[in-house]
Scaffold this active site. Structure first.
Site, PDB file in Angstrom:
ATOM      1  N   TYR A  96       0.845  -1.198   0.000  1.00 46.20           N
ATOM      2  CA  TYR A  96       0.000   0.000   0.000  1.00 46.20           C
ATOM      3  C   TYR A  96       0.872   1.237   0.000  1.00 46.20           C
ATOM      4  O   TYR A  96       1.949   1.251   0.612  1.00 46.20           O
ATOM      5  CB  TYR A  96      -0.857   0.060   1.263  1.00 46.20           C
ATOM      6  CG  TYR A  96      -2.002  -0.910   1.330  1.00 46.20           C
ATOM      7  CD1 TYR A  96      -3.212  -0.625   0.696  1.00 46.20           C
ATOM      8  CD2 TYR A  96      -1.903  -2.092   2.056  1.00 46.20           C
ATOM      9  CE1 TYR A  96      -4.287  -1.500   0.788  1.00 46.20           C
ATOM     10  CE2 TYR A  96      -2.974  -2.969   2.149  1.00 46.20           C
ATOM     11  CZ  TYR A  96      -4.161  -2.669   1.512  1.00 46.20           C
ATOM     12  OH  TYR A  96      -5.215  -3.531   1.604  1.00 46.20           O
TER      13      TYR A  96
ATOM     14  N   TYR B 221      -0.325  -9.845   0.843  1.00 46.97           N
ATOM     15  CA  TYR B 221       0.710  -9.285   1.712  1.00 46.97           C
ATOM     16  C   TYR B 221       0.602  -9.884   3.109  1.00 46.97           C
ATOM     17  O   TYR B 221      -0.471 -10.302   3.538  1.00 46.97           O
ATOM     18  CB  TYR B 221       0.617  -7.754   1.775  1.00 46.97           C
ATOM     19  CG  TYR B 221      -0.682  -7.213   2.285  1.00 46.97           C
ATOM     20  CD1 TYR B 221      -0.887  -6.994   3.644  1.00 46.97           C
ATOM     21  CD2 TYR B 221      -1.705  -6.892   1.403  1.00 46.97           C
ATOM     22  CE1 TYR B 221      -2.081  -6.493   4.111  1.00 46.97           C
ATOM     23  CE2 TYR B 221      -2.917  -6.395   1.863  1.00 46.97           C
ATOM     24  CZ  TYR B 221      -3.097  -6.204   3.215  1.00 46.97           C
ATOM     25  OH  TYR B 221      -4.286  -5.704   3.675  1.00 46.97           O
TER      26      TYR B 221
ATOM     27  N   ARG C 295      -2.813 -11.781   3.827  1.00 54.65           N
ATOM     28  CA  ARG C 295      -4.129 -11.394   3.310  1.00 54.65           C
ATOM     29  C   ARG C 295      -4.233 -11.808   1.850  1.00 54.65           C
ATOM     30  O   ARG C 295      -3.333 -11.549   1.053  1.00 54.65           O
ATOM     31  CB  ARG C 295      -4.329  -9.861   3.356  1.00 54.65           C
ATOM     32  CG  ARG C 295      -4.485  -9.195   4.695  1.00 54.65           C
ATOM     33  CD  ARG C 295      -5.691  -9.542   5.541  1.00 54.65           C
ATOM     34  NE  ARG C 295      -6.916  -9.960   4.927  1.00 54.65           N
ATOM     35  CZ  ARG C 295      -7.891  -9.164   4.478  1.00 54.65           C
ATOM     36  NH1 ARG C 295      -7.774  -7.864   4.541  1.00 54.65           N
ATOM     37  NH2 ARG C 295      -9.002  -9.657   3.966  1.00 54.65           N
TER      38      ARG C 295
ATOM     39  N   HIS D 196      -6.991  -8.288  -2.511  1.00 50.37           N
ATOM     40  CA  HIS D 196      -8.338  -7.713  -2.408  1.00 50.37           C
ATOM     41  C   HIS D 196      -8.311  -6.237  -2.748  1.00 50.37           C
ATOM     42  O   HIS D 196      -7.255  -5.592  -2.706  1.00 50.37           O
ATOM     43  CB  HIS D 196      -8.904  -7.901  -0.988  1.00 50.37           C
ATOM     44  CG  HIS D 196      -8.078  -7.244   0.081  1.00 50.37           C
ATOM     45  ND1 HIS D 196      -6.990  -7.864   0.662  1.00 50.37           N
ATOM     46  CD2 HIS D 196      -8.151  -6.014   0.650  1.00 50.37           C
ATOM     47  CE1 HIS D 196      -6.442  -7.049   1.547  1.00 50.37           C
ATOM     48  NE2 HIS D 196      -7.119  -5.917   1.550  1.00 50.37           N
TER      49      HIS D 196
ATOM     50  N   HIS E 293     -10.423  -2.752  -1.571  1.00 53.18           N
ATOM     51  CA  HIS E 293     -11.392  -2.175  -0.634  1.00 53.18           C
ATOM     52  C   HIS E 293     -12.398  -1.321  -1.408  1.00 53.18           C
ATOM     53  O   HIS E 293     -12.007  -0.531  -2.274  1.00 53.18           O
ATOM     54  CB  HIS E 293     -10.682  -1.275   0.381  1.00 53.18           C
ATOM     55  CG  HIS E 293      -9.761  -2.014   1.303  1.00 53.18           C
ATOM     56  ND1 HIS E 293     -10.152  -2.484   2.532  1.00 53.18           N
ATOM     57  CD2 HIS E 293      -8.461  -2.359   1.177  1.00 53.18           C
ATOM     58  CE1 HIS E 293      -9.134  -3.088   3.120  1.00 53.18           C
ATOM     59  NE2 HIS E 293      -8.088  -3.023   2.312  1.00 53.18           N
TER      60      HIS E 293
END
Lengths: 198, 256
Positions: free
Chosen positions: B124, B163, B173, B176, B178
């Site tokens: 991110y 990640y 995770r 995905h 959000h």
């Protein structure tokens, strides 16, 4: 009861990449006559501040109207210039948020009663798999709060968690709005805020 | 539709003092549709879930209205995350498209969708992100769009990466994106995550598996679409997002 919807998932720790806007905390531009400032912090069950929460507010205008087609009374005749009704603020490292807005008016309730002035407040955070929803009421509305149908549905010993505290006005000659309120949110534990199933 | 409106909406003046205020109401999701706030497998819920029961709030004016945020927030590149910089981002180009509907199957038009995600390496762009994977100077991982009159939306982006996170030993995770949605009422607000079909991390992920009902969980996974895949360009996934639906008008607060 209704059909299945897309399930909620947590906002996680990195929502601030997208969700906050520079003017998100300003339901009205700063300096708008009559503007009030709501400040507060968000706490977890250990009493620690939550530095990665998102607060969103939604409320009526000062005359009790909503700029929304589903308000059956119609929109405000005059409208409120620059009033968005919606505020959004991520918490800072000290767990604090700040919303600048106008105090909403009272609202007619479907059963013929009256709702005291209030804001609907959503809290999102890492560790919250769905948002939690609360309401903020005003400390100078004791009479209206006393007959509010939603506050009345809350156990008496927990109603206080929904009522903001007045803060002292800034000293003479100091910049700032006289209308400052504190509304802390406790997700868990001592003084746990009342949350609603809406 | 017109007939519905004429029967559901009160006549002008019906809100005068003493009259009943007639409001729409939004249905609640069935049991098992949403995750519980207290979910042992996801450690961060431990100190962040309310322990007192939620208080039922019959929907009133503030709940059946909501922010109608519009075009003033959106710029043309907001829905294409691959064209926000001078160069092209690394990774697999994908199209994510679908409709926003309510649980009655009605489209939700003109509603804001906001998305955020990792880059192809699973990182991110955020100050508190410490995963030692490379940043991509050509990818911010943020997007916005407004649904059209039929509730349709469309993003072009890069397939995000998996990640690690510190929830438990060797926790990863699944990839995905959000999603944040408003609908037209405060009650319809939804923040969720879209995963990818066939991801081997899905059965191991506590956040995905916090949704109790298996069918509801599968609503978080799009379908691969060869029809919408653009030859020589990008893979396509279709994902419909379903918000709470509007019930027939009821007289709230009054005994039947």
């Amino acid at each position: 009861m209704s059909g299945f919807v897309t399930p909620s998932q947590t906002v996680g720790p990195f929502f601030a990449m997208r969700l906050p806007w520079r003017d998100g905390p300003y339901v009205v531009p700063e300096g708008t006559p009559g503007a009030i400032t709501i400040i507060g912090r968000v706490f977890d069950g250990a009493g620690n501040v939550i530095p990665d929460a998102l607060i969103e507010t939604w409320q009526a205008a000062p005359d009790g109207t909503f700029a929304h087609p589903d308000d059956p009374r119609g929109a405000s005749p005059g409208g409120y210039h620059g009033f968005r009704g919606f505020g959004r603020c991520e918490t800072a490292p000290d767990g604090s948020y700040r919303i600048v807005t106008l105090k909403p008016g009272p609202l007619p309730a479907p059963d013929g009663g009256t709702e005291a002035p209030h804001l609907d407040v959503s809290v999102f955070a890492r560790g919250l798999l769905d948002r939690v929803v609360t309401r903020m009421y005003f400390p100078d509305e004791a009479e209206a709060n006393g007959s509010d149908p939603v506050l009345s549905s809350v156990p008496a010993d927990r109603r206080g968690t929904l009522i903001a505290e007045p803060l002292p006005a800034p000293a003479e000659g100091v910049e700032g709005s006289p209308g400052q309120l504190r509304f802390d949110v406790h997700l868990q534990g001592e003084g746990e805020t009342v949350f609603f199933d809406v | 539709m017109t007939a519905d409106v004429s029967t559901e909406r009160p006549a002008a003046g019906s809100t005068a003092a003493g009259d009943t205020l007639i409001l729409p109401s939004y249905g609640r999701a069935p049991a098992g549709n949403h995750p519980p706030l207290d979910f042992t497998g996801y450690r961060s819920t431990a100190l962040r879930h309310p322990k007192q029961p939620l208080v039922l709030l019959p929907q009133r004016l503030t709940e059946v209205t909501g922010p109608l945020l519009g075009d003033e927030l959106i710029t043309p590149t907001d829905a294409d995350l691959t064209t926000q910089h001078a160069g092209e981002p690394q990774g697999q180009r994908i199209i994510v498209t679908g409709r926003v509907l309510d649980s009655g199957g009605r489209p939700v038009p003109d509603t804001l969708i906001e998305i955020w995600q990792t880059n192809a390496a699973g990182r991110y762009r955020h100050a508190r992100e410490h995963h030692p994977a490379p940043l991509d100077p050509n990818f911010d991982g943020v997007g916005r769009c407004i649904t059209d009159s039929a509730g349709r939306y469309r993003f072009v982006t890069i397939r995000p990466g998996a990640y690690p996170w510190g929830n438990h030993y060797n926790a990863w995770r699944p990839a995905h994106i959000h999603f944040s949605l408003f609908g037209r009422a405060f009650t319809q607000r939804l923040v969720t995550q879209m995963y990818f079909p066939g991801d081997p991390l899905l059965p191991l992920d506590p956040i995905y598996n916090s949704v109790p009902d298996e069918k509801a969980r599968q609503r978080l996974i799009p379908e691969f679409s060869i029809e919408l895949t653009q030859p020589e360009w990008a893979l396509a996934y279709t994902w419909d997002i379903v918000l709470r639906g509007r019930n027939a008008t009821v007289f709230e607060g009054r005994p039947a």
